[in-house]
Design a protein around this motif. Structure first.
Motif, PDB file in Angstrom:
ATOM      1  N   SER A 259       0.747  -1.315   0.033  1.00  0.00           N
ATOM      2  CA  SER A 259       0.006  -0.137   0.004  1.00  0.00           C
ATOM      3  C   SER A 259       0.886   1.407  -0.043  1.00  0.00           C
ATOM      4  CB  SER A 259      -0.915  -0.036   1.402  1.00  0.00           C
ATOM      5  OG  SER A 259      -1.633   1.173   1.274  1.00  0.00           O
ATOM      6  N   GLU A 260       0.365   2.208  -0.761  1.00  0.00           N
ATOM      7  CA  GLU A 260       1.157   3.475  -0.770  1.00  0.00           C
ATOM      8  C   GLU A 260       0.258   4.584  -0.339  1.00  0.00           C
ATOM      9  OE1 GLU A 260       4.324   3.790  -1.963  1.00  0.00           O
ATOM     10  OE2 GLU A 260       4.370   1.711  -2.569  1.00  0.00           O
ATOM     11  N   VAL A 261       0.628   5.457   0.497  1.00  0.00           N
ATOM     12  CA  VAL A 261      -0.413   6.213   1.284  1.00  0.00           C
ATOM     13  C   VAL A 261       0.337   7.753   1.051  1.00  0.00           C
ATOM     14  CG1 VAL A 261      -1.525   7.284   3.293  1.00  0.00           C
ATOM     15  CG2 VAL A 261      -1.136   4.800   3.174  1.00  0.00           C
ATOM     16  N   ILE A 262      -0.627   8.657   0.434  1.00  0.00           N
ATOM     17  CA  ILE A 262      -0.191   9.936   0.181  1.00  0.00           C
ATOM     18  C   ILE A 262      -0.985  10.748   1.292  1.00  0.00           C
ATOM     19  CG2 ILE A 262      -0.173  12.022  -1.202  1.00  0.00           C
ATOM     20  CD1 ILE A 262       0.015  10.143  -3.603  1.00  0.00           C
TER      21      ILE A 262
ATOM     22  N   ALA B 245      -1.896   5.829  -9.390  1.00  0.00           N
ATOM     23  CA  ALA B 245      -2.625   4.507  -9.175  1.00  0.00           C
ATOM     24  C   ALA B 245      -2.891   3.637 -10.655  1.00  0.00           C
ATOM     25  CB  ALA B 245      -4.018   4.712  -8.678  1.00  0.00           C
ATOM     26  N   VAL B 246      -3.098   4.677 -11.636  1.00  0.00           N
ATOM     27  CA  VAL B 246      -3.162   4.079 -12.994  1.00  0.00           C
ATOM     28  C   VAL B 246      -2.013   3.455 -13.557  1.00  0.00           C
ATOM     29  CG1 VAL B 246      -3.822   4.582 -15.272  1.00  0.00           C
ATOM     30  CG2 VAL B 246      -5.072   5.492 -13.679  1.00  0.00           C
ATOM     31  N   GLU B 247      -0.836   4.027 -13.345  1.00  0.00           N
ATOM     32  CA  GLU B 247       0.320   3.779 -13.793  1.00  0.00           C
ATOM     33  C   GLU B 247       1.027   2.599 -13.106  1.00  0.00           C
ATOM     34  OE1 GLU B 247       5.015   5.675 -13.832  1.00  0.00           O
ATOM     35  OE2 GLU B 247       3.146   7.094 -14.299  1.00  0.00           O
TER      36      GLU B 247
ATOM     37  N   VAL C  81      -2.027   2.968  -4.961  1.00  0.00           N
ATOM     38  CA  VAL C  81      -1.978   4.295  -4.475  1.00  0.00           C
ATOM     39  C   VAL C  81      -3.032   5.123  -3.850  1.00  0.00           C
ATOM     40  CG1 VAL C  81      -0.665   6.282  -4.987  1.00  0.00           C
ATOM     41  CG2 VAL C  81       0.117   4.308  -5.973  1.00  0.00           C
ATOM     42  N   ASN C  82      -2.911   5.513  -2.849  1.00  0.00           N
ATOM     43  CA  ASN C  82      -4.282   6.378  -2.338  1.00  0.00           C
ATOM     44  C   ASN C  82      -3.464   7.462  -1.297  1.00  0.00           C
ATOM     45  OD1 ASN C  82      -6.585   4.312  -2.830  1.00  0.00           O
ATOM     46  ND2 ASN C  82      -5.396   2.945  -1.755  1.00  0.00           N
TER      47      ASN C  82
ATOM     48  N   GLN D 193      -7.549   6.637  -4.821  1.00  0.00           N
ATOM     49  CA  GLN D 193      -8.669   7.319  -3.893  1.00  0.00           C
ATOM     50  C   GLN D 193      -8.251   8.335  -3.030  1.00  0.00           C
ATOM     51  OE1 GLN D 193     -11.935   7.185  -4.756  1.00  0.00           O
ATOM     52  NE2 GLN D 193     -11.122   5.638  -6.583  1.00  0.00           N
ATOM     53  N   SER D 194      -8.490   9.443  -2.642  1.00  0.00           N
ATOM     54  CA  SER D 194      -8.360  10.353  -1.896  1.00  0.00           C
ATOM     55  C   SER D 194      -9.353  10.794  -0.743  1.00  0.00           C
ATOM     56  CB  SER D 194      -7.950  11.797  -2.596  1.00  0.00           C
ATOM     57  OG  SER D 194      -6.898  11.674  -3.425  1.00  0.00           O
TER      58      SER D 194
END
Length: 145
Positions: free
Chosen positions: A32-35, A65-67, A75-76, A134-135
Motif C-alpha cells: 500500500s502507498e499512502v499519500i 494508481a493507473v501507472e 496508491v491512495n 482514492q483520496s
C-alpha cells in the motif's frame, strides 16, 4: 535552497515508483502507498518517499494508481484537516485543551479530529486491497464549507 518544482516532485515520485515496481516483479504480495497532505510515504520497513505538494496529491494519486496498477501496487491519499496532535499544540495559543476546543469549535463537527480518527482512515486504505487511486479527506467537514 529553493524548493523543487511540482514537476520535479512528480518525476522523483514516478522514478521511485518504477524502481519499486521493478523490484517487486514476480512477487504476489500487495503493498500500500499512502499519500498524506504533504508527503508521499511508502508503508514498509523503509519509510521514505519524495514530497508531493498538497494541491497535487489528488491528481498525482490517480495518475500513480493507473501507472502502478499493472504491478499490483495501490496508491491512495489521505488529506488531514485539523487533527489534535503535539504539532498543533506547539502553535502559540493552542497549548491547552480549552484552546484546542475553542479553535475546533469553528469546524462543522465542532472540534479538532483525534489522532485515532486520522489513523483509522489510513488503516482502512491499507486493509482494503481493492481500493486504489482514492483520496480521503479527514477534516471534520471543513472542506465542505
Amino acid at each position: 535552497m529553493a524548493a523543487p518544482s511540482s514537476a520535479a516532485h512528480r518525476g522523483t515520485t514516478r522514478a521511485y515508483a518504477r524502481r519499486h515496481a521493478q523490484a517487486r516483479r514476480g512477487r504476489t504480495q500487495d503493498r500500500s502507498e499512502v499519500i498524506t497532505g504533504n508527503t508521499l510515504i511508502r508503508i514498509a520497513v523503509d519509510l521514505l518517499m519524495s514530497r508531493a505538494h498538497g494541491c497535487a496529491a489528488t491528481p498525482e494519486t490517480k495518475a500513480l494508481a493507473v501507472e502502478l496498477a499493472p504491478a499490483r501496487l495501490r496508491v491512495n491519499a489521505v488529506r488531514f484537516g485539523r487533527i489534535d496532535t503535539p504539532l498543533w499544540r506547539s502553535r502559540p495559543g493552542l497549548d491547552s485543551d480549552e484552546a484546542i476546543a475553542a479553535a475546533g469549535s469553528t469546524a462543522p463537527l465542532g472540534r479538532f479530529g483525534t489522532a485515532r480518527e486520522a489513523a483509522a482512515s489510513a488503516l482502512f486504505l491499507m486493509a482494503n486491497n481493492y481500493v486504489t487511486g482514492q483520496s480521503i479527506t479527514v477534516d471534520g467537514g471543513e472542506t465542505l464549507t
